[in-house]
Design a protein around this motif. Structure first.
Motif, PDB file in Angstrom:
ATOM      1  N   ARG A   1       0.481  -0.010   5.722  1.00 17.39           N
ATOM      2  CA  ARG A   1       1.631  -0.922   5.814  1.00 17.39           C
ATOM      3  C   ARG A   1       1.246  -2.212   6.531  1.00 17.39           C
ATOM      4  O   ARG A   1       1.628  -3.311   6.101  1.00 17.39           O
TER       5      ARG A   1
ATOM      6  N   GLU B   1      11.114   1.654  -0.608  1.00 20.84           N
ATOM      7  CA  GLU B   1      10.395   2.734   0.062  1.00 20.84           C
ATOM      8  C   GLU B   1       9.872   3.730  -0.968  1.00 20.84           C
ATOM      9  O   GLU B   1       8.777   4.293  -0.804  1.00 20.84           O
ATOM     10  N   GLU B   2      10.641   3.921  -2.035  1.00 20.80           N
ATOM     11  CA  GLU B   2      10.197   4.818  -3.100  1.00 20.80           C
ATOM     12  C   GLU B   2       8.923   4.294  -3.767  1.00 20.80           C
ATOM     13  O   GLU B   2       8.002   5.057  -4.058  1.00 20.80           O
TER      14      GLU B   2
ATOM     15  N   LEU C   1       1.386   5.469  -1.940  1.00 20.01           N
ATOM     16  CA  LEU C   1       0.739   6.350  -0.973  1.00 20.01           C
ATOM     17  C   LEU C   1       0.205   7.604  -1.668  1.00 20.01           C
ATOM     18  O   LEU C   1      -0.932   8.036  -1.412  1.00 20.01           O
ATOM     19  N   ARG C   2       0.999   8.173  -2.554  1.00 23.29           N
ATOM     20  CA  ARG C   2       0.553   9.370  -3.287  1.00 23.29           C
ATOM     21  C   ARG C   2      -0.658   9.050  -4.164  1.00 23.29           C
ATOM     22  O   ARG C   2      -1.602   9.839  -4.251  1.00 23.29           O
TER      23      ARG C   2
ATOM     24  N   CYS D   1       5.996  -4.105  -5.088  1.00 24.50           N
ATOM     25  CA  CYS D   1       6.238  -2.844  -4.375  1.00 24.50           C
ATOM     26  C   CYS D   1       7.252  -3.111  -3.257  1.00 24.50           C
ATOM     27  O   CYS D   1       6.878  -3.377  -2.117  1.00 24.50           O
TER      28      CYS D   1
ATOM     29  N   GLU E   1      -1.055   5.842   6.896  1.00 20.65           N
ATOM     30  CA  GLU E   1       0.115   5.114   6.394  1.00 20.65           C
ATOM     31  C   GLU E   1       0.419   3.866   7.211  1.00 20.65           C
ATOM     32  O   GLU E   1       0.719   2.794   6.662  1.00 20.65           O
TER      33      GLU E   1
ATOM     34  N   ARG F   1       6.029   4.949  -1.395  1.00 21.84           N
ATOM     35  CA  ARG F   1       5.643   6.361  -1.391  1.00 21.84           C
ATOM     36  C   ARG F   1       4.811   6.704  -2.622  1.00 21.84           C
ATOM     37  O   ARG F   1       3.869   7.502  -2.546  1.00 21.84           O
TER      38      ARG F   1
END
Length: 349
Positions: free
Chosen positions: A36, A51-52, A58-59, A48, A32, A55
């Motif tokens: 970033r 933070e949502e 990332l998923r 993007c 992660e 995430r």
């Protein structure tokens, strides 16, 4: 040559060139913090921002990395099930026959295999585009394309397990899983395509293309519409338009680069049924959205272990070799016998 040796992959397959579809961005993923640091700005510029959002990215990335790690096992499983259970509609299309090939293509191959063949003479037989070393040539007959697409649609309607061609195309067929590698794609590459690529791309191992990845992609209004800019994991790519009826959806080509960012300057090339485009794998390219109908394309990524064993085209590093299934990503283990003997010139004086 790689005869008798297993083909391998580069370990970067599990970390590099992960496509984040919602933002049209390829990323490298270690963890992660690295994501970033290396890609945070580019992700924010593409929307993007929360933070949502991050995430969710990332998923998506972690799911793709897991898919890649399980790919070999799952692909072998799917191929075994398809071989045992799938009922073919057009069994004849699984074995390459010269009658499938356009007479103009056969004439091209005859020229390329003749003793007097040379590049300037060959270019009279094919269509060239700008200075980007992109070429159009006839490949298949219309009759073969129709039967082939009908077979692909039959497979698509079946309840057989299906692997997607790559991270960017969600609809299509992996031809090795369908059982077409040994009897169709390999002889097509070795007997017919390699004499052509030897003249067009000698610097990219055109005479020593010893493996491939072949798949068919499908575009339609309710499925994949287009394809973001990218480059292929190949020394040379063949892209054949198989049909069916569609409008728009031209291919576009930018510069030869290792950075698949949006391409501000490009040339557009229309699809022509049953004809193929040959281009360097590292050429940035993509497909514009189709406006109507449905399009199927055969893609063959052709690879030369002689070239890529020195430098992986995806991570631009000396390849870190890992086990793979089938042709893998076209790498082979370099043996001591492959290293040419050096001669002490002083001893010859």
């Amino acid at each position: 040559m790689s005869a008798g040796r297993p083909f391998l992959a580069c370990a970067c397959f599990f970390t590099d060139n992960v496509f984040v579809g919602r933002y049209g961005l390829h990323v490298r993923y270690r963890d992660e913090e690295q994501l970033r640091r290396d890609h945070g700005r580019a992700l924010r510029e593409r929307g993007c921002r929360s933070e949502e959002d991050f995430r969710a990215v990332l998923r998506e990335i972690e799911a793709e990395v897991q898919r890649r790690k399980q790919l070999i096992h799952q692909s072998v499983e799917r191929k075994a099930i398809i071989s045992k259970c799938y009922k073919r509609k057009h069994s004849e299309v699984y074995i390459l026959q010269e009658s499938f090939l356009d007479p103009g293509f056969l004439e091209i191959v005859r020229y390329c295999t003749s003793p007097h063949a040379h590049l300037h003479g060959f270019l009279r037989y094919i269509e060239s585009f700008s200075d980007k070393r992109i070429y159009r040539l006839p490949v298949f007959t219309e009759e073969f394309c129709q039967a082939f697409v009908d077979e692909l649609e039959n497979f698509e309607r079946s309840d057989m397990p299906k692997g997607r061609p790559n991270t960017m195309n969600n609809y299509g067929v992996l031809l090795n899983e369908l059982g077409m590698d040994e009897t169709f794609i390999t002889p097509l590459r070795e007997k017919y395509l390699r004499p052509i690529t030897a003249l067009l791309y000698p610097d990219l191992g055109g005479a020593s293309l010893d493996s491939h990845k072949a798949f068919v992609v499908k575009y339609s209004l309710h499925e994949d519409l287009d394809l973001s800019s990218h480059y292929d994991n190949a020394e040379v790519t063949l892209n054949v338009s198989l049909g069916k009826d569609f409008t728009e959806g031209n291919l576009y080509f930018g510069d030869f680069s290792q950075d698949p960012m949006p391409v501000p300057k490009y040339i557009e090339i229309e699809h022509v049924g049953a004809q193929g485009l040959l281009h360097r794998g590292g050429q940035i390219h993509g497909a514009l959205p189709i406006a109507s109908g449905e399009r199927w394309n055969l893609i063959i990524w052709m690879r030369s272990s002689t070239i890529r064993n020195k430098l992986c085209p995806m991570c631009n590093q000396k390849p870190e070799l890992v086990e793979a299934e089938g042709f893998g990503d076209g790498f082979t283990e370099i043996l001591e016998d492959d290293v040419p003997e050096t001669v002490n010139l002083c001893s010859l004086l």
